[in-house]
Design a protein around this motif. Structure first.
Motif, PDB file in Angstrom:
ATOM      1  N   TYR A  30      50.602  44.061  41.409  1.00 32.11           N
ATOM      2  CA  TYR A  30      48.995  43.896  41.397  1.00 32.11           C
ATOM      3  C   TYR A  30      48.235  43.390  40.151  1.00 32.11           C
ATOM      4  CZ  TYR A  30      48.422  48.785  40.362  1.00 32.11           C
ATOM      5  OH  TYR A  30      48.466  49.857  39.968  1.00 32.11           O
ATOM      6  N   TRP A  31      47.369  42.813  40.181  1.00 26.43           N
ATOM      7  CA  TRP A  31      46.257  42.723  38.842  1.00 26.43           C
ATOM      8  C   TRP A  31      45.415  43.762  38.677  1.00 26.43           C
ATOM      9  CZ3 TRP A  31      48.356  39.139  35.468  1.00 26.43           C
ATOM     10  CH2 TRP A  31      49.154  38.044  36.206  1.00 26.43           C
ATOM     11  N   THR A  32      44.949  44.028  37.612  1.00 27.33           N
ATOM     12  CA  THR A  32      44.103  44.980  37.253  1.00 27.33           C
ATOM     13  C   THR A  32      42.939  44.233  36.326  1.00 27.33           C
ATOM     14  OG1 THR A  32      45.078  45.816  35.365  1.00 27.33           O
ATOM     15  CG2 THR A  32      45.494  47.039  37.348  1.00 27.33           C
ATOM     16  N   THR A  33      41.746  44.755  36.815  1.00 23.78           N
ATOM     17  CA  THR A  33      40.762  44.006  36.311  1.00 23.78           C
ATOM     18  C   THR A  33      39.284  45.011  36.028  1.00 23.78           C
ATOM     19  OG1 THR A  33      39.398  42.148  35.939  1.00 23.78           O
ATOM     20  CG2 THR A  33      39.832  42.837  37.972  1.00 23.78           C
TER      21      THR A  33
END
Length: 150
Positions: A30-33
Motif C-alpha cells: 500500500y501507499w502511505t501519505t
C-alpha cells in the motif's frame, strides 16, 4: 511421462511456496501519505416567531374570573424557548372598558419544538372586576386576551 525425482519435487515445492509468498506479499502492499480537509454547512436561520394563543371560558360577569391557558405554535425548523409572557385585554364594544379587566400571565420558559402546535407555555387568570360604574356595555361583548413574549 517422466517421474520427478525426490530432489526435483522438493525444489518444485520450495519454488511454489516462494512464489505464493512473493505474490501474497504484493497483496498487502500500500501507499502511505498524509492529508487534510474540511467541510462546511450553513445552520438554520432560526429566530422564527411562534404564534401565541390564549384560551379561556366565556360567560364572564362582573366579579368573576376564569383560568387562562397560554399555548404556542412553532412552524419553524428549529426549537425555541418562549420567555416572559405579557397580556392585556381588549373588547369589541367601545363602552366595555379594558381597564375593567385584569389578566395575568405566569411564564414557564417552555421549550417549543420545531413544527409543533398547541405547546403549553404558561397560565394565568382573567378577572372581570366590579366597578361602581354601570358595566351593561360588557353584556355579550367579545373579550380578547392579547399575549406577547419577550
Amino acid at each position: 511421462m517422466r517421474k520427478l525425482s525426490k530432489k526435483s519435487r522438493v525444489t518444485a515445492a520450495v519454488a511454489g511456496v516462494a512464489l505464493v509468498a512473493v505474490g501474497g506479499g504484493a497483496a498487502y502492499a500500500y501507499w502511505t501519505t498524509t492529508g487534510s480537509g474540511n467541510g462546511t454547512a450553513t445552520n438554520s436561520a432560526g429566530g422564527g416567531q411562534v404564534t401565541l394563543h390564549a384560551t379561556f371560558a366565556g360567560g364572564l360577569a362582573p366579579g368573576n374570573q376564569v383560568s387562562v391557558a397560554y399555548t404556542a405554535d412553532n412552524a419553524t425548523t428549529s426549537s425555541t424557548v418562549v420567555g416572559a409572557l405579557s397580556a392585556n385585554v381588549t373588547t369589541d364594544v367601545a363602552g366595555c372598558l379594558p381597564e375593567w379587566f385584569e389578566v395575568t400571565a405566569v411564564t414557564s420558559n417552555s421549550s417549543v419544538a420545531a413544527n409543533t402546535t398547541a405547546t403549553p407555555v404558561g397560565s394565568g387568570i382573567l378577572k372581570f372586576n366590579d366597578s361602581a360604574a354601570n358595566q351593561d356595555a360588557c353584556k355579550s361583548a367579545v373579550v380578547k386576551v392579547n399575549v406577547t413574549s419577550s
